[in-house]
Design an enzyme around this catalytic site. Structure first.
Site, PDB file in Angstrom:
ATOM      1  N   CYS A 221       6.635  -5.990 -13.643  1.00  0.00           N
ATOM      2  CA  CYS A 221       7.167  -5.976 -15.007  1.00  0.00           C
ATOM      3  C   CYS A 221       7.006  -7.356 -15.618  1.00  0.00           C
ATOM      4  CB  CYS A 221       8.650  -5.603 -15.112  1.00  0.00           C
ATOM      5  SG  CYS A 221       9.054  -4.007 -14.431  1.00  0.00           S
TER       6      CYS A 221
ATOM      7  N   ARG B  89       1.220  -7.236 -14.871  1.00  0.00           N
ATOM      8  CA  ARG B  89       2.415  -7.078 -14.052  1.00  0.00           C
ATOM      9  C   ARG B  89       2.918  -5.637 -14.008  1.00  0.00           C
ATOM     10  NH1 ARG B  89       4.397 -12.378 -13.413  1.00  0.00           N
ATOM     11  NH2 ARG B  89       6.281 -11.566 -12.521  1.00  0.00           N
TER      12      ARG B  89
ATOM     13  N   TRP C 224       6.511  -1.864 -14.591  1.00  0.00           N
ATOM     14  CA  TRP C 224       6.029  -1.231 -13.352  1.00  0.00           C
ATOM     15  C   TRP C 224       7.256  -0.540 -12.784  1.00  0.00           C
ATOM     16  CZ3 TRP C 224       7.198  -1.495  -8.107  1.00  0.00           C
ATOM     17  CH2 TRP C 224       6.281  -0.867  -7.263  1.00  0.00           C
TER      18      TRP C 224
ATOM     19  N   ASN D  99      13.108  -7.496 -15.125  1.00  0.00           N
ATOM     20  CA  ASN D  99      12.071  -7.423 -14.099  1.00  0.00           C
ATOM     21  C   ASN D  99      12.778  -7.592 -12.771  1.00  0.00           C
ATOM     22  OD1 ASN D  99       9.859  -7.734 -12.405  1.00  0.00           O
ATOM     23  ND2 ASN D  99       9.569  -9.890 -12.936  1.00  0.00           N
ATOM     24  N   GLY D 100      12.664  -6.593 -11.892  1.00  0.00           N
ATOM     25  CA  GLY D 100      13.293  -6.725 -10.580  1.00  0.00           C
ATOM     26  C   GLY D 100      13.976  -5.437 -10.160  1.00  0.00           C
TER      27      GLY D 100
ATOM     28  N   GLU E 175     -10.318  -4.635   4.477  1.00  0.00           N
ATOM     29  CA  GLU E 175     -10.393  -4.915   3.039  1.00  0.00           C
ATOM     30  C   GLU E 175     -11.189  -3.822   2.306  1.00  0.00           C
ATOM     31  OE1 GLU E 175      -8.993  -6.521   0.894  1.00  0.00           O
ATOM     32  OE2 GLU E 175     -10.346  -6.965  -0.761  1.00  0.00           O
TER      33      GLU E 175
ATOM     34  N   LYS F   2      -9.703  -1.486  -0.684  1.00  0.00           N
ATOM     35  CA  LYS F   2     -10.323  -1.416  -2.010  1.00  0.00           C
ATOM     36  C   LYS F   2     -10.558   0.044  -2.409  1.00  0.00           C
ATOM     37  CE  LYS F   2     -10.451  -5.466  -3.471  1.00  0.00           C
ATOM     38  NZ  LYS F   2      -9.120  -5.547  -2.888  1.00  0.00           N
TER      39      LYS F   2
ATOM     40  N   GLU G 193      -7.181   1.825  -3.179  1.00  0.00           N
ATOM     41  CA  GLU G 193      -6.468   1.450  -4.406  1.00  0.00           C
ATOM     42  C   GLU G 193      -7.240   1.808  -5.670  1.00  0.00           C
ATOM     43  OE1 GLU G 193      -7.295  -3.390  -4.187  1.00  0.00           O
ATOM     44  OE2 GLU G 193      -5.460  -2.682  -5.093  1.00  0.00           O
TER      45      GLU G 193
ATOM     46  N   HIS H 295     -10.129   5.294  20.757  1.00  0.00           N
ATOM     47  CA  HIS H 295      -8.702   5.435  21.048  1.00  0.00           C
ATOM     48  C   HIS H 295      -7.992   6.271  19.994  1.00  0.00           C
ATOM     49  CE1 HIS H 295      -9.142   2.587  24.327  1.00  0.00           C
ATOM     50  NE2 HIS H 295      -9.932   1.907  23.514  1.00  0.00           N
TER      51      HIS H 295
ATOM     52  N   LYS I 126      -0.576  -6.220 -10.687  1.00  0.00           N
ATOM     53  CA  LYS I 126      -1.296  -7.380 -10.156  1.00  0.00           C
ATOM     54  C   LYS I 126      -0.368  -8.343  -9.424  1.00  0.00           C
ATOM     55  CE  LYS I 126      -5.030  -9.956  -9.933  1.00  0.00           C
ATOM     56  NZ  LYS I 126      -5.942  -9.513  -8.861  1.00  0.00           N
TER      57      LYS I 126
HETATM   58  O1  M6R Z   1      -1.033 -12.359  -5.485  1.00  0.00           O
HETATM   59  P1  M6R Z   1      -1.133 -12.056  -4.027  1.00  0.00           P
HETATM   60  O2  M6R Z   1      -2.399 -12.564  -3.422  1.00  0.00           O
HETATM   61  O3  M6R Z   1       0.072 -12.555  -3.250  1.00  0.00           O
HETATM   62  O4  M6R Z   1      -1.150 -10.489  -3.918  1.00  0.00           O
HETATM   63  C1  M6R Z   1      -1.137  -9.845  -2.688  1.00  0.00           C
HETATM   64  C2  M6R Z   1      -1.448  -8.376  -2.828  1.00  0.00           C
HETATM   65  O5  M6R Z   1      -0.508  -7.754  -3.656  1.00  0.00           O
HETATM   66  C3  M6R Z   1      -2.844  -8.133  -3.410  1.00  0.00           C
HETATM   67  O6  M6R Z   1      -3.833  -8.771  -2.674  1.00  0.00           O
HETATM   68  C4  M6R Z   1      -3.136  -6.621  -3.445  1.00  0.00           C
HETATM   69  O7  M6R Z   1      -3.244  -6.133  -2.151  1.00  0.00           O
HETATM   70  C5  M6R Z   1      -4.400  -6.346  -4.265  1.00  0.00           C
HETATM   71  N1  M6R Z   1      -4.161  -5.299  -5.222  1.00  0.00           N
HETATM   72  C6  M6R Z   1      -5.539  -5.903  -3.437  1.00  0.00           C
HETATM   73  O8  M6R Z   1      -6.696  -5.694  -4.188  1.00  0.00           O
END
Ligand code: M6R
Length: 610
Positions: free
Chosen positions: A2, A27, A74, A98-99, A483, A487, A490, A506, A605
């Site tokens: 947020c 945010r 958010w 926010n929170g 990773e 990707k 998400e 396994h 983000k």
């Molecule tokens: O701002 P940060 O690097 O601390 O964020 C960590 C994660 O929230 C961030 O990397 C998230 O996993 C991304 N959406 C991945 O693409």
């Protein structure tokens, strides 16, 4: 998560608040809203979905007043809807939050028993009720807030206004970031600097438990107990990083293509080109002094930053021979970790605001351990609290999926592992020079990998039909598998898993059939034969093989549905190249499915709640 903004001053609050919200949309984008004074009353306009929906609604709305607040959400409590959108208004009070208010169930029940009627399902609305009720007893907004504060548990950054005090706004925080912008004739509050740089560069950072009362063009900061505090006004030299796609269809694609530059900018301040040696500059403590005595390294982060940290573990242990523990911040902070004195704690965070990573940093500091932050956003909460700093210098990362920050982090970890190895007496000058030259070559090698964009663009229509994706790798390539899977999840909302290739037998092998794509990092290194066997096993079960290797490799080409060839470099910088195809795969599959790649559903983000 947020984003919140408040404005008091002579400009049109609608313009200032919407400019701020635009900068804060990363945010959260479940809903947005404003409450702005108009003819003595707060006019509230809210809309479900992205900020654009609110802009449309506001286009023809006039506002006569000079005080207003805004929010981009958010969702935590209550689904994304207009009803749950902020600001929340009760009586003469409107607020944005926010929170998470952790004791909201008890407080809400208590308020309902007292006759309060709630119009939303949020935890935030109850704060408006509490302030409104308190105002009946103590009509001054600041006094009312100071009375309500002790009742709130959890994380919050809140801006509240009262119709009866049209020259006042009060803001307070515990956890999520909140800053005050000091203008010549106006005052601002916001979640971050980017929301304000168009208007002022004079910033006061509020600390947890602090309350600011903005009255006319001035402000006063108080402790939660109401004691006046002197706060430093910081002159920030930020420029507005106006979001612009630079000719690309999406921010994410632009940021993928910016990776050669991001890596170059990350390493540039720390390499002595005349000697091809590493000199970590501007860290904030004497690196050689500190690194010489380090006996253990902790790396703590979330999401993509955590995966970068895992690669750091391989680098540091291999080069510096110092034991490394890498933790997910939300686990680390609650697992009662043992932090010996001669430890180095490295936090990795693009935003510098991730709540769990910030909490882990505080825990390390309390234990008396040196904290080195790897961060992109200067002056963010983690950056301000750390003892030492390595900056990604990647420029604003707008796409919710982290790309160039990951590469910049890897490059900094390359340097850090070399610096630690040197301070620990574990490396020779020749070895350092060789690896520095390799790192200097990485940006142009990443350029070559970007040519795979065309392949994934064409293949996406086919790839999107697989039922799921298994990403595999060994050693430094294993976190790239993690990773890649993250990707795809998400962005494409498809089932994807990352696994250490040796773990296949396994369990995960059972997943494989003809509808499953297996994406494997298969560099031509000492584990090549073992990786090839893993691929054969997957292929024998019908898996569709996409292999990512180095150079020309007939055996791999033969067993793969698609073989993607990367420049032939060795383990130290290869992850910087391997990450490019997995980013492009996720981007193009998600695009061909019609998803909003820059703002994937349910995500934000900056994750400022735990
Ligand atoms: O701002 P940060 O690097 O601390 O964020 C960590 C994660 O929230 C961030 O990397 C998230 O996993 C991304 N959406 C991945 O693409």
């Amino acid at each position: 998560m947020c984003g919140i903004v408040g404005y008091l001053g002579p400009k049109n609050p609608k313009d200032v608040i919407m400019t701020g919200l635009k900068a804060l949309e990363y945010r959260g984008y479940d809903s947005a809203g404003v409450a702005i004074l108009h003819e003595g009353k707060f006019k509230r306009v809210r809309a479900e979905g992205k900020l654009g929906n609110l802009s449309e609604k506001l286009a023809s709305e006039p506002f006569s007043g000079h005080l207003g607040i805004g929010h981009t959400r958010w969702a935590t409590h209550g689904k994304p809807s207009e009803r749950n959108a902020h600001p929340h208004s009760v009586g003469s009070v409107s607020l944005v939050h926010n929170g998470i208010i952790e004791n909201y169930v008890e407080l809400r029940q208590e308020l309902v028993r007292e006759g309060a009627v709630f119009e939303s399902e949020t935890d935030s609305e109850l704060v408006a009720h509490l302030v409104d009720r308190q105002l009946a007893k103590t009509p001054n907004l600041l006094d009312a807030v100071l009375q309500v504060l002790p009742r709130l548990q959890g994380a919050y950054a809140i801006v509240v206004v009262n119709e009866k005090q049209p020259d006042t706004m009060v803001a307070f925080k515990n956890g999520p970031p909140l800053i005050v912008g000091v203008g010549d004739d106006a005052m601002y509050v916001a979640s971050d600097i980017q929301a304000l740089v168009n208007y002022t560069r004079r910033i006061v950072y509020l600390d947890d438990g602090e309350v600011v009362e903005v009255k006319g063009p001035s402000y006063k900061v108080f402790s939660a107990a109401g004691q006046p505090l002197q706060k430093k006004v910081n002159e920030v030299n930020w420029t507005s990083e106006v979001a612009n796609k630079g000719g690309f269809s999406h921010f994410m694609l632009k940021e993928i293509f910016e990776q050669p530059r991001a890596v170059a900018q990350a390493i540039q301040p720390h390499i002595n080109l005349a000697k091809n040696s590493v000199e970590l500059n501007g860290v904030g403590f004497d690196v050689n002094d500190v690194f010489r005595d380090i006996e253990r390294v902790f790396v703590v982060a979330c999401g993509t930053s955590y995966y970068a940290g895992l690669i750091g573990e391989y680098m540091i242990e291999r080069l510096a021979r110092v034991p490394v523990e890498v933790d997910i911040a939300s686990e680390f902070r609650y697992r009662h970790p043992v932090l010996p004195k001669n430890s180095l704690f490295i936090s990795i965070s693009q935003s510098g605001e991730t709540a769990d990573t910030l909490a882990a940093v505080r825990l390390a500091k309390q234990a008396g351990v040196k904290v080195l932050s790897i961060c992109n956003v200067r002056s963010s909460s983690i950056d301000r609290e750390a003892d030492g700093h390595l900056y990604m210098n990647a420029g604003a990362e707008v796409g919710v999926a982290s790309t160039k920050a990951f590469s910049a982090t890897l490059a900094l970890l390359n340097l850090l592992s070399l610096a630690l190895a040197k301070a620990q007496g574990q490396s020779t000058i020749e070895e350092e020079q060789k690896l520095v030259r390799q790192l200097l070559a990485a940006p142009s090698q990443i350029e070559i990998c970007l040519n795979l964009d065309k392949f994934f663009k064409e293949a996406a229509d086919k790839l999107k039909n697989y039922r799921g994706f298994l990403y595999l790798g060994r050693g430094v390539h294993y976190p790239i598998a993690l990773e890649g899977a993250l990707k795809l999840k998400e962005l494409a909302y498809m089932h994807a898993e990352g696994y250490a290739a040796g773990e296949m037998k396994h369990g995960p092998l059972a997943l494989i059939d003809k509808d499953m794509a297996v994406v494997m990092m298969v560099p031509h290194d000492e584990l090549f034969e073992k990786s090839l066997s893993n691929l054969e096993e997957a292929k024998a079960r019908g898996g569709q093989i996409i292999s990512i290797g180095t150079g020309h490799n007939p055996r791999l080409e033969e067993i793969s549905e698609h073989y993607l060839s990367l420049p032939e470099v060795d383990w130290f910088t290869l992850p910087l190249l391997e990450v490019v195809p997995v980013q492009l795969l996720a981007f193009h599959v998600a695009s061909s499915l019609g998803h909003d790649v820059d703002q994937p559903r349910n995500l934000a983000k900056s994750v400022t709640v735990e």
